[in-house]
Motif scaffolding. Structure first.
Motif, PDB file in Angstrom:
ATOM      1  N   SER A   1     -26.435 -34.237  46.127  1.00  0.00           N
ATOM      2  CA  SER A   1     -26.582 -32.942  45.450  1.00  0.00           C
ATOM      3  C   SER A   1     -26.139 -33.007  43.993  1.00  0.00           C
ATOM      4  O   SER A   1     -26.548 -32.186  43.180  1.00  0.00           O
ATOM      5  CB  SER A   1     -25.781 -31.873  46.183  1.00  0.00           C
ATOM      6  OG  SER A   1     -24.392 -32.197  46.175  1.00  0.00           O
ATOM      7  N   TRP A   2     -25.312 -33.989  43.635  1.00  0.00           N
ATOM      8  CA  TRP A   2     -24.853 -34.112  42.256  1.00  0.00           C
ATOM      9  C   TRP A   2     -26.010 -34.373  41.309  1.00  0.00           C
ATOM     10  O   TRP A   2     -26.019 -33.901  40.187  1.00  0.00           O
ATOM     11  CB  TRP A   2     -23.817 -35.222  42.127  1.00  0.00           C
ATOM     12  CG  TRP A   2     -22.454 -34.850  42.611  1.00  0.00           C
ATOM     13  CD1 TRP A   2     -22.126 -33.798  43.434  1.00  0.00           C
ATOM     14  CD2 TRP A   2     -21.235 -35.512  42.323  1.00  0.00           C
ATOM     15  NE1 TRP A   2     -20.784 -33.785  43.673  1.00  0.00           N
ATOM     16  CE2 TRP A   2     -20.210 -34.832  43.006  1.00  0.00           C
ATOM     17  CE3 TRP A   2     -20.913 -36.621  41.576  1.00  0.00           C
ATOM     18  CZ2 TRP A   2     -18.879 -35.222  42.935  1.00  0.00           C
ATOM     19  CZ3 TRP A   2     -19.587 -37.013  41.516  1.00  0.00           C
ATOM     20  CH2 TRP A   2     -18.582 -36.316  42.180  1.00  0.00           C
ATOM     21  N   ARG A   3     -26.989 -35.146  41.741  1.00  0.00           N
ATOM     22  CA  ARG A   3     -28.144 -35.461  40.887  1.00  0.00           C
ATOM     23  C   ARG A   3     -28.880 -34.173  40.505  1.00  0.00           C
ATOM     24  O   ARG A   3     -29.164 -33.924  39.337  1.00  0.00           O
ATOM     25  CB  ARG A   3     -29.088 -36.424  41.598  1.00  0.00           C
ATOM     26  CG  ARG A   3     -30.341 -36.758  40.802  1.00  0.00           C
ATOM     27  CD  ARG A   3     -31.240 -37.724  41.539  1.00  0.00           C
ATOM     28  NE  ARG A   3     -30.678 -39.047  41.626  1.00  0.00           N
ATOM     29  CZ  ARG A   3     -30.804 -39.993  40.684  1.00  0.00           C
ATOM     30  NH1 ARG A   3     -31.490 -39.736  39.603  1.00  0.00           N
ATOM     31  NH2 ARG A   3     -30.262 -41.167  40.843  1.00  0.00           N
ATOM     32  N   ARG A   4     -29.167 -33.335  41.490  1.00  0.00           N
ATOM     33  CA  ARG A   4     -29.853 -32.064  41.213  1.00  0.00           C
ATOM     34  C   ARG A   4     -28.989 -31.150  40.349  1.00  0.00           C
ATOM     35  O   ARG A   4     -29.469 -30.519  39.415  1.00  0.00           O
ATOM     36  CB  ARG A   4     -30.216 -31.365  42.516  1.00  0.00           C
ATOM     37  CG  ARG A   4     -31.379 -31.992  43.246  1.00  0.00           C
ATOM     38  CD  ARG A   4     -31.781 -31.173  44.463  1.00  0.00           C
ATOM     39  NE  ARG A   4     -30.665 -30.832  45.355  1.00  0.00           N
ATOM     40  CZ  ARG A   4     -30.141 -31.652  46.273  1.00  0.00           C
ATOM     41  NH1 ARG A   4     -30.624 -32.861  46.433  1.00  0.00           N
ATOM     42  NH2 ARG A   4     -29.138 -31.252  47.051  1.00  0.00           N
ATOM     43  N   ALA A   5     -27.704 -31.081  40.680  1.00  0.00           N
ATOM     44  CA  ALA A   5     -26.794 -30.213  39.924  1.00  0.00           C
ATOM     45  C   ALA A   5     -26.682 -30.671  38.470  1.00  0.00           C
ATOM     46  O   ALA A   5     -26.610 -29.838  37.558  1.00  0.00           O
ATOM     47  CB  ALA A   5     -25.423 -30.186  40.581  1.00  0.00           C
TER      48      ALA A   5
ATOM     49  N   LEU B   1     -30.090 -40.761  33.764  1.00  0.00           N
ATOM     50  CA  LEU B   1     -29.164 -40.845  34.888  1.00  0.00           C
ATOM     51  C   LEU B   1     -29.464 -42.143  35.616  1.00  0.00           C
ATOM     52  O   LEU B   1     -30.562 -42.327  36.129  1.00  0.00           O
ATOM     53  CB  LEU B   1     -29.338 -39.645  35.825  1.00  0.00           C
ATOM     54  CG  LEU B   1     -28.443 -39.593  37.042  1.00  0.00           C
ATOM     55  CD1 LEU B   1     -26.976 -39.536  36.661  1.00  0.00           C
ATOM     56  CD2 LEU B   1     -28.802 -38.378  37.896  1.00  0.00           C
ATOM     57  N   SER B   2     -28.496 -43.045  35.619  1.00  0.00           N
ATOM     58  CA  SER B   2     -28.684 -44.369  36.193  1.00  0.00           C
ATOM     59  C   SER B   2     -27.633 -44.633  37.259  1.00  0.00           C
ATOM     60  O   SER B   2     -26.567 -44.007  37.257  1.00  0.00           O
ATOM     61  CB  SER B   2     -28.534 -45.441  35.112  1.00  0.00           C
ATOM     62  OG  SER B   2     -29.406 -45.213  34.051  1.00  0.00           O
ATOM     63  N   PRO B   3     -27.905 -45.584  38.139  1.00  0.00           N
ATOM     64  CA  PRO B   3     -26.883 -45.977  39.106  1.00  0.00           C
ATOM     65  C   PRO B   3     -25.697 -46.622  38.375  1.00  0.00           C
ATOM     66  O   PRO B   3     -25.865 -47.253  37.333  1.00  0.00           O
ATOM     67  CB  PRO B   3     -27.577 -47.006  39.996  1.00  0.00           C
ATOM     68  CG  PRO B   3     -29.028 -46.887  39.712  1.00  0.00           C
ATOM     69  CD  PRO B   3     -29.166 -46.297  38.354  1.00  0.00           C
ATOM     70  N   MET B   4     -24.522 -46.452  38.937  1.00  0.00           N
ATOM     71  CA  MET B   4     -23.312 -47.044  38.378  1.00  0.00           C
ATOM     72  C   MET B   4     -23.362 -48.562  38.568  1.00  0.00           C
ATOM     73  O   MET B   4     -23.633 -49.030  39.674  1.00  0.00           O
ATOM     74  CB  MET B   4     -22.089 -46.476  39.101  1.00  0.00           C
ATOM     75  CG  MET B   4     -20.763 -46.997  38.626  1.00  0.00           C
ATOM     76  SD  MET B   4     -20.041 -46.057  37.280  1.00  0.00           S
ATOM     77  CE  MET B   4     -19.910 -44.434  37.931  1.00  0.00           C
TER      78      MET B   4
ATOM     79  N   SER C   1     -18.044 -41.901  41.875  1.00  0.00           N
ATOM     80  CA  SER C   1     -17.696 -41.511  40.506  1.00  0.00           C
ATOM     81  C   SER C   1     -18.927 -41.116  39.711  1.00  0.00           C
ATOM     82  O   SER C   1     -20.038 -41.515  40.002  1.00  0.00           O
ATOM     83  CB  SER C   1     -17.011 -42.671  39.796  1.00  0.00           C
ATOM     84  OG  SER C   1     -15.818 -43.004  40.428  1.00  0.00           O
ATOM     85  N   LEU C   2     -18.648 -40.351  38.675  1.00  0.00           N
ATOM     86  CA  LEU C   2     -19.662 -39.952  37.718  1.00  0.00           C
ATOM     87  C   LEU C   2     -19.096 -40.273  36.338  1.00  0.00           C
ATOM     88  O   LEU C   2     -17.989 -39.885  36.002  1.00  0.00           O
ATOM     89  CB  LEU C   2     -19.928 -38.441  37.832  1.00  0.00           C
ATOM     90  CG  LEU C   2     -20.813 -37.796  36.778  1.00  0.00           C
ATOM     91  CD1 LEU C   2     -22.215 -38.405  36.807  1.00  0.00           C
ATOM     92  CD2 LEU C   2     -20.877 -36.306  37.021  1.00  0.00           C
ATOM     93  N   LEU C   3     -19.857 -41.023  35.587  1.00  0.00           N
ATOM     94  CA  LEU C   3     -19.446 -41.437  34.251  1.00  0.00           C
ATOM     95  C   LEU C   3     -20.513 -40.964  33.281  1.00  0.00           C
ATOM     96  O   LEU C   3     -21.710 -41.174  33.517  1.00  0.00           O
ATOM     97  CB  LEU C   3     -19.313 -42.963  34.208  1.00  0.00           C
ATOM     98  CG  LEU C   3     -18.932 -43.604  32.896  1.00  0.00           C
ATOM     99  CD1 LEU C   3     -17.504 -43.205  32.521  1.00  0.00           C
ATOM    100  CD2 LEU C   3     -19.016 -45.106  33.027  1.00  0.00           C
ATOM    101  N   GLY C   4     -20.105 -40.315  32.199  1.00  0.00           N
ATOM    102  CA  GLY C   4     -21.096 -39.804  31.271  1.00  0.00           C
ATOM    103  C   GLY C   4     -20.684 -39.925  29.825  1.00  0.00           C
ATOM    104  O   GLY C   4     -19.499 -39.965  29.498  1.00  0.00           O
ATOM    105  N   PHE C   5     -21.689 -39.999  28.973  1.00  0.00           N
ATOM    106  CA  PHE C   5     -21.500 -40.059  27.530  1.00  0.00           C
ATOM    107  C   PHE C   5     -22.593 -39.189  26.911  1.00  0.00           C
ATOM    108  O   PHE C   5     -23.770 -39.328  27.256  1.00  0.00           O
ATOM    109  CB  PHE C   5     -21.640 -41.508  27.054  1.00  0.00           C
ATOM    110  CG  PHE C   5     -21.573 -41.661  25.567  1.00  0.00           C
ATOM    111  CD1 PHE C   5     -20.367 -41.533  24.892  1.00  0.00           C
ATOM    112  CD2 PHE C   5     -22.714 -41.906  24.833  1.00  0.00           C
ATOM    113  CE1 PHE C   5     -20.310 -41.656  23.514  1.00  0.00           C
ATOM    114  CE2 PHE C   5     -22.665 -42.047  23.456  1.00  0.00           C
ATOM    115  CZ  PHE C   5     -21.453 -41.919  22.796  1.00  0.00           C
ATOM    116  N   ALA C   6     -22.200 -38.310  26.035  1.00  0.00           N
ATOM    117  CA  ALA C   6     -23.175 -37.457  25.341  1.00  0.00           C
ATOM    118  C   ALA C   6     -22.800 -37.384  23.867  1.00  0.00           C
ATOM    119  O   ALA C   6     -21.626 -37.478  23.514  1.00  0.00           O
ATOM    120  CB  ALA C   6     -23.192 -36.058  25.938  1.00  0.00           C
TER     121      ALA C   6
END
Length: 79
Positions: free
Chosen positions: A36-40, A56-59, A71-76
C-alpha cells in the motif's frame, strides 16, 4: 507515528519544504514494505508537490541489509 502514515508524511514534508516549486523525487522502497505504500506515495506526491519527475525503485540489497527491508528512502530537490 503509525507506519501506515510514513508515505503521507514524506509527501507532506516535501510539500511544505518545496511549496509551489517544481520538484524531482527519487525513492527506494524495501522489499518488506507494505504494498500500500507504493500507492500512497504516488497519490501523496501528486497531491502535495508540483512534481516534475519521480522514480520509485526497489531498495538496493546493501541498503536493505543496513537499514532494513521495511524501509523507505527518499531524496527530493526543487528546480
Amino acid at each position: 507515528m503509525p507506519e501506515g502514515q510514513v508515505p503521507a508524511a514524506f509527501a507532506e514534508f516535501w510539500g511544505r519544504a518545496f511549496a509551489g516549486r517544481p520538484v524531482r523525487a527519487y525513492l527506494n522502497l524495501g522489499k518488506a514494505a507494505p504494498p500500500s505504500w507504493r500507492r500512497a506515495l504516488e497519490e501523496g506526491l501528486k497531491a502535495h508537490l508540483a512534481l516534475q519527475k519521480a522514480r520509485l525503485s526497489p531498495m538496493p540489497r546493501d541498503l536493505q541489509e543496513r537499514i532494513g527491508a521495511k524501509s523507505l528512502l527518499g531524496f527530493a530537490y526543487p528546480l
